[in-house]
Design a protein around this motif. Structure first.
Motif, PDB file in Angstrom:
ATOM      1  N   ILE A  56       0.820  -1.217   0.000  1.00 22.99           N
ATOM      2  CA  ILE A  56       0.000   0.000   0.000  1.00 22.99           C
ATOM      3  C   ILE A  56       0.853   1.265   0.000  1.00 22.99           C
ATOM      4  CG2 ILE A  56      -1.854   1.318   1.112  1.00 22.99           C
ATOM      5  CD1 ILE A  56      -3.017  -1.368   2.033  1.00 22.99           C
ATOM      6  N   MET A  57       1.710   1.421   0.999  1.00 18.65           N
ATOM      7  CA  MET A  57       2.617   2.569   1.077  1.00 18.65           C
ATOM      8  C   MET A  57       3.946   2.055   1.607  1.00 18.65           C
ATOM      9  SD  MET A  57       2.282   5.936   3.571  1.00 18.65           S
ATOM     10  CE  MET A  57       0.774   6.554   2.844  1.00 18.65           C
ATOM     11  N   ASP A  58       5.038   2.297   0.881  1.00 13.15           N
ATOM     12  CA  ASP A  58       6.333   1.770   1.335  1.00 13.15           C
ATOM     13  C   ASP A  58       6.817   2.508   2.587  1.00 13.15           C
ATOM     14  OD1 ASP A  58       7.925   4.094   0.627  1.00 13.15           O
ATOM     15  OD2 ASP A  58       8.037   3.360  -1.424  1.00 13.15           O
ATOM     16  N   GLY A  59       7.819   1.939   3.219  1.00 14.40           N
ATOM     17  CA  GLY A  59       8.326   2.496   4.471  1.00 14.40           C
ATOM     18  C   GLY A  59       8.940   3.874   4.332  1.00 14.40           C
ATOM     19  N   TYR A  60       9.524   4.160   3.170  1.00 12.94           N
ATOM     20  CA  TYR A  60      10.084   5.495   2.950  1.00 12.94           C
ATOM     21  C   TYR A  60       8.977   6.546   2.973  1.00 12.94           C
ATOM     22  CZ  TYR A  60      14.113   2.882   1.059  1.00 12.94           C
ATOM     23  OH  TYR A  60      15.166   2.028   0.891  1.00 12.94           O
ATOM     24  N   THR A  61       7.905   6.281   2.229  1.00 16.11           N
ATOM     25  CA  THR A  61       6.786   7.225   2.148  1.00 16.11           C
ATOM     26  C   THR A  61       6.086   7.340   3.496  1.00 16.11           C
ATOM     27  OG1 THR A  61       6.501   6.654  -0.183  1.00 16.11           O
ATOM     28  CG2 THR A  61       4.667   7.784   0.896  1.00 16.11           C
ATOM     29  N   ALA A  62       5.897   6.215   4.160  1.00 13.57           N
ATOM     30  CA  ALA A  62       5.254   6.235   5.481  1.00 13.57           C
ATOM     31  C   ALA A  62       6.082   7.058   6.463  1.00 13.57           C
ATOM     32  CB  ALA A  62       5.066   4.810   5.993  1.00 13.57           C
ATOM     33  N   THR A  63       7.395   6.889   6.422  1.00 13.10           N
ATOM     34  CA  THR A  63       8.272   7.646   7.322  1.00 13.10           C
ATOM     35  C   THR A  63       8.179   9.140   7.041  1.00 13.10           C
ATOM     36  OG1 THR A  63       9.783   5.784   7.621  1.00 13.10           O
ATOM     37  CG2 THR A  63      10.672   7.977   8.056  1.00 13.10           C
ATOM     38  N   ARG A  64       8.246   9.509   5.768  1.00 12.67           N
ATOM     39  CA  ARG A  64       8.131  10.935   5.417  1.00 12.67           C
ATOM     40  C   ARG A  64       6.802  11.520   5.890  1.00 12.67           C
ATOM     41  NH1 ARG A  64       9.873   8.976   0.400  1.00 12.67           N
ATOM     42  NH2 ARG A  64      12.110   9.228   0.139  1.00 12.67           N
ATOM     43  N   THR A  65       5.741  10.744   5.745  1.00 13.50           N
ATOM     44  CA  THR A  65       4.404  11.204   6.157  1.00 13.50           C
ATOM     45  C   THR A  65       4.331  11.369   7.671  1.00 13.50           C
ATOM     46  OG1 THR A  65       3.463  10.085   4.232  1.00 13.50           O
ATOM     47  CG2 THR A  65       1.931  10.716   5.989  1.00 13.50           C
ATOM     48  N   ILE A  66       4.854  10.413   8.408  1.00 15.30           N
ATOM     49  CA  ILE A  66       4.860  10.487   9.875  1.00 15.30           C
ATOM     50  C   ILE A  66       5.681  11.682  10.342  1.00 15.30           C
ATOM     51  CG2 ILE A  66       5.697   9.338  11.970  1.00 15.30           C
ATOM     52  CD1 ILE A  66       4.891   6.655  10.511  1.00 15.30           C
ATOM     53  N   ARG A  67       6.774  11.946   9.688  1.00 14.09           N
ATOM     54  CA  ARG A  67       7.653  13.055  10.077  1.00 14.09           C
ATOM     55  C   ARG A  67       6.946  14.419  10.019  1.00 14.09           C
ATOM     56  NH1 ARG A  67      10.546  11.239  13.364  1.00 14.09           N
ATOM     57  NH2 ARG A  67      12.277   9.899  12.832  1.00 14.09           N
ATOM     58  N   LYS A  68       5.923  14.544   9.175  1.00 14.35           N
ATOM     59  CA  LYS A  68       5.198  15.819   9.069  1.00 14.35           C
ATOM     60  C   LYS A  68       4.483  16.180  10.362  1.00 14.35           C
ATOM     61  CE  LYS A  68       4.493  15.328   4.106  1.00 14.35           C
ATOM     62  NZ  LYS A  68       3.509  15.037   3.048  1.00 14.35           N
ATOM     63  N   PRO A  71       7.826  14.888  14.231  1.00  8.46           N
ATOM     64  CA  PRO A  71       9.217  15.013  13.797  1.00  8.46           C
ATOM     65  C   PRO A  71      10.240  14.413  14.759  1.00  8.46           C
ATOM     66  CG  PRO A  71       8.368  17.125  14.578  1.00  8.46           C
ATOM     67  CD  PRO A  71       7.204  16.177  14.532  1.00  8.46           C
ATOM     68  N   ASP A  72       9.850  14.183  16.001  1.00  8.00           N
ATOM     69  CA  ASP A  72      10.828  13.743  16.998  1.00  8.00           C
ATOM     70  C   ASP A  72      10.757  12.266  17.364  1.00  8.00           C
ATOM     71  OD1 ASP A  72      11.813  16.362  17.173  1.00  8.00           O
ATOM     72  OD2 ASP A  72      10.252  16.895  18.618  1.00  8.00           O
ATOM     73  N   VAL A  73       9.744  11.539  16.912  1.00  9.24           N
ATOM     74  CA  VAL A  73       9.652  10.129  17.278  1.00  9.24           C
ATOM     75  C   VAL A  73      10.788   9.359  16.597  1.00  9.24           C
ATOM     76  CG1 VAL A  73       8.010   9.515  15.428  1.00  9.24           C
ATOM     77  CG2 VAL A  73       8.122   8.118  17.497  1.00  9.24           C
ATOM     78  N   PRO A  74      11.543   8.567  17.360  1.00  8.68           N
ATOM     79  CA  PRO A  74      12.600   7.765  16.734  1.00  8.68           C
ATOM     80  C   PRO A  74      11.990   6.700  15.816  1.00  8.68           C
ATOM     81  CG  PRO A  74      12.917   7.887  19.116  1.00  8.68           C
ATOM     82  CD  PRO A  74      11.554   8.430  18.817  1.00  8.68           C
ATOM     83  N   ILE A  75      12.532   6.597  14.609  1.00  7.06           N
ATOM     84  CA  ILE A  75      12.092   5.588  13.644  1.00  7.06           C
ATOM     85  C   ILE A  75      13.322   4.794  13.220  1.00  7.06           C
ATOM     86  CG2 ILE A  75      11.024   5.130  11.412  1.00  7.06           C
ATOM     87  CD1 ILE A  75       9.503   7.793  11.700  1.00  7.06           C
ATOM     88  N   ILE A  76      13.236   3.479  13.406  1.00 13.71           N
ATOM     89  CA  ILE A  76      14.304   2.582  12.977  1.00 13.71           C
ATOM     90  C   ILE A  76      13.799   1.817  11.762  1.00 13.71           C
ATOM     91  CG2 ILE A  76      15.776   0.624  13.583  1.00 13.71           C
ATOM     92  CD1 ILE A  76      15.566   1.514  16.523  1.00 13.71           C
ATOM     93  N   GLY A  77      14.457   2.037  10.628  1.00 13.23           N
ATOM     94  CA  GLY A  77      14.107   1.317   9.412  1.00 13.23           C
ATOM     95  C   GLY A  77      14.620  -0.109   9.482  1.00 13.23           C
ATOM     96  N   LEU A  78      13.800  -1.050   8.998  1.00 11.98           N
ATOM     97  CA  LEU A  78      14.173  -2.468   8.956  1.00 11.98           C
ATOM     98  C   LEU A  78      14.019  -2.969   7.531  1.00 11.98           C
ATOM     99  CD1 LEU A  78      12.136  -3.788  12.041  1.00 11.98           C
ATOM    100  CD2 LEU A  78      14.529  -3.053  12.008  1.00 11.98           C
ATOM    101  N   SER A  79      15.030  -3.662   7.034  1.00  9.41           N
ATOM    102  CA  SER A  79      14.925  -4.156   5.668  1.00  9.41           C
ATOM    103  C   SER A  79      15.857  -5.333   5.442  1.00  9.41           C
ATOM    104  CB  SER A  79      15.275  -3.045   4.677  1.00  9.41           C
ATOM    105  OG  SER A  79      15.179  -3.530   3.350  1.00  9.41           O
ATOM    106  N   ALA A  80      15.432  -6.223   4.567  1.00  9.83           N
ATOM    107  CA  ALA A  80      16.291  -7.326   4.148  1.00  9.83           C
ATOM    108  C   ALA A  80      17.324  -6.841   3.142  1.00  9.83           C
ATOM    109  CB  ALA A  80      15.448  -8.447   3.538  1.00  9.83           C
ATOM    110  N   HIS A  81      17.143  -5.630   2.625  1.00 17.84           N
ATOM    111  CA  HIS A  81      18.087  -5.058   1.669  1.00 17.84           C
ATOM    112  C   HIS A  81      19.328  -4.562   2.401  1.00 17.84           C
ATOM    113  CE1 HIS A  81      15.090  -5.302  -1.454  1.00 17.84           C
ATOM    114  NE2 HIS A  81      14.231  -4.737  -0.638  1.00 17.84           N
ATOM    115  N   ALA A  82      20.466  -5.044   1.986  1.00 17.87           N
ATOM    116  CA  ALA A  82      21.714  -4.644   2.637  1.00 17.87           C
ATOM    117  C   ALA A  82      22.692  -4.079   1.612  1.00 17.87           C
ATOM    118  CB  ALA A  82      22.331  -5.839   3.359  1.00 17.87           C
ATOM    119  N   MET A  83      22.143  -3.516   0.557  1.00 16.09           N
ATOM    120  CA  MET A  83      22.986  -2.936  -0.486  1.00 16.09           C
ATOM    121  C   MET A  83      23.526  -1.590  -0.027  1.00 16.09           C
ATOM    122  SD  MET A  83      22.805  -5.249  -2.823  1.00 16.09           S
ATOM    123  CE  MET A  83      23.486  -4.431  -4.240  1.00 16.09           C
TER     124      MET A  83
END
Length: 117
Positions: A56-68, A71-83
């Motif tokens: 529905i909405m990727d984590g990048y977009t969700a994070t940007r939306t939450i930040r609006k 702005p101060d809540v800590p967000i830790i991104g989790l991903s199987a991508h390690a590039m």
């Protein structure tokens, strides 16, 4: 008790995080990015564990939306991508930190203590 919002679409990962954290934190679960944004607004968590690859909405977009609005809540991104560059992209979207899956449980606990005290 501090509240952690887990935004994750894979049941196995939800179960593993819940088993690790449920004794020490109040957990709120969202299974897609849009629901994660909604739950962040409604529940005002102390920290968010944000999967990057979500329906529905990727984590990048969700994070940007939450930040609006949070702005101060800590967000830790989790991903199987390690590039190379994945952690930078997550941080550019607003994540405070980035961990690869499978999540190193000891490292996650260190990060939670760092952000939540």
């Amino acid at each position: 008790m501090k509240t952690i919002l887990i935004v994750e679409d894979t049941e196995l990962n939800i179960d593993l995080l819940a088993q690790l954290l449920e004794d020490d934190y109040n957990l709120v679960i969202a299974r897609d990015g849009a629901q994660g944004v909604e739950m962040a607004l409604e529940k005002k968590p102390d920290l968010i564990l944000m999967d990057i690859s979500l329906p529905i909405m990727d984590g990048y977009t969700a994070t940007r939306t939450i930040r609006k609005t949070q702005p101060d809540v800590p967000i830790i991104g989790l991903s199987a991508h390690a590039m190379q560059g994945d952690a930078d992209r997550a941080k550019e979207a607003g994540c405070n930190d980035y961990l690869t899956k499978p999540v190193d449980e000891d490292l996650l606990l260190v990060k939670l203590k760092e952000y939540l005290g």
